[in-house]
Design an enzyme around this catalytic site. Structure first.
Site: not given
Ligand code: BV8
Ligand code: ZN
Length: 256
Positions: A70, A103-104, A120, A128, A198, A222
């Site tokens: 990525r 993250v970009d 994020h 580290c 999303s 979107n």
């Molecule tokens: C936390 C960094 C407290 C890494 C990312 C059950 C229910 C609810 C919540 C939870 C649950 N179980 C757990 C949770 C919490 C969890 C969560 O939300 N899980 C989800 C999956 C249910 N969240 C967490 O864990 C967060 N922390 O809660 O902390 C805590 C603390 C300690 C202990 C416990 C809890 C941390 C979440 C952060 C995760 N890291 N990113 C990396 O990038 O690799 S998240 C990752 O997905 C992305 O970074 C982004 O932020 C996120 C969502 O992705 P999108 O950006 O929306 O991208 P996606 O592909 O999904 O969608 C793209 C969209 O663009 C689509 O709609 C598409 O139609 C559209 N599109 C496409 N082309 C275009 C377009 N739109 C416009 N123009 C175009 N051309």
């Molecule tokens: Zn170290």
């Protein structure tokens, strides 16, 4: 492209606009969205597994390889018209707060300044896993990693711990200040754009609802439906790289 007069009036009168972006805003720069990034070689891995401390500890080479793949895409990408339109919008309004889940660094490279709120983290700030000391990537753009893209992460020069990406993984807390600042802006703004997300990941996905509850006008950009459809006052169906420049053009000429 035609935009609703009431939408243009809200924008024209706005004192403070929040722009909240997700991976879709970088899609037209060739960067796979978060869900797309689980296609191809990664289809048999679940994101919440790859993007988690547990996933990294279980298979550091797989996870580091995924992030290097990525990162290489980010290094080769350019900001697209959506990033540029968001940077332009800042010049059309008294105050604009940019909050991104990405993250970009394409918003920075498009000219949106350096006080962007990254909820994020950043793919450019590895550290580290053991002692959290920052790690500096070697200069240059890595070649397309061969094969299954498994790459052993480098080691920390201080404690020999494994280096991890500087992103917020699932089950990790968001950077304290970042989420507080984002909520504060969401609670104060007159208009919030949700662009290319999303709306599935919490707590970030709560931001548009916080703004709507405080009376802000929520505009979603979107091509697809999302969970935000019922909260947004306006759903602009289409690509951010096409819709946002067109909206800016109309807004510049708009006389209420
Ligand atoms: C936390 C960094 C407290 C890494 C990312 C059950 C229910 C609810 C919540 C939870 C649950 N179980 C757990 C949770 C919490 C969890 C969560 O939300 N899980 C989800 C999956 C249910 N969240 C967490 O864990 C967060 N922390 O809660 O902390 C805590 C603390 C300690 C202990 C416990 C809890 C941390 C979440 C952060 C995760 N890291 N990113 C990396 O990038 O690799 S998240 C990752 O997905 C992305 O970074 C982004 O932020 C996120 C969502 O992705 P999108 O950006 O929306 O991208 P996606 O592909 O999904 O969608 C793209 C969209 O663009 C689509 O709609 C598409 O139609 C559209 N599109 C496409 N082309 C275009 C377009 N739109 C416009 N123009 C175009 N051309
Ligand atoms: Zn170290």
């Amino acid at each position: 492209m035609i935009f609703d007069g009431s939408l243009l009036t809200h924008l024209h009168n706005a004192r403070h606009i929040v722009v909240f972006t997700g991976a879709g805003v970088s899609a037209e720069s060739g960067i796979p969205t978060f869900r797309d990034a689980q296609t191809g070689l990664w289809t048999h891995h679940d994101a919440t597994d790859l993007a988690s401390p547990q996933g990294f500890q279980r298979d550091p080479a797989l996870v580091w390889g995924w992030y290097e793949w990525r990162r290489m895409k980010v290094l080769r990408a350019e900001p697209n018209p959506a990033h540029l339109a968001i940077a332009d919008l800042a010049g059309q309004v008294e105050r604009l707060t940019l909050v991104t889940q990405n993250v970009d660094d394409l918003h920075e490279r498009a000219g949106s300044g350096d006080d962007i709120i990254h909820l994020h983290g950043s793919i450019h700030q590895p550290r580290c896993f053991a002692c959290a000391r920052p790690y500096a990537y070697p200069a240059g753009i890595p070649d397309e990693p061969e094969g299954g893209r498994r790459i052993e992460p480098p080691r920390c020069s201080h404690c020999n711990g494994r280096i991890r990406p500087g992103v917020v993984w699932f089950n990790e807390s968001l950077p304290e200040g970042a989420w507080a600042k984002a909520k504060q802006a969401g609670g104060d703004c007159d208009v919030l754009f949700s662009v290319g997300t999303s709306s599935l990941v919490w707590p970030a996905a709560l931001l548009p609802g916080i703004a709507a509850q405080r009376g802000a006008t929520v505009i979603q950009v979107n091509p697809d439906e999302t969970d935000l459809d019922d909260v947004a006052h306006y759903n602009l169906r289409g690509k951010a790289g096409e819709l946002l420049p067109a909206l800016l053009d109309v807004l510049r000429k708009f006389v209420p």
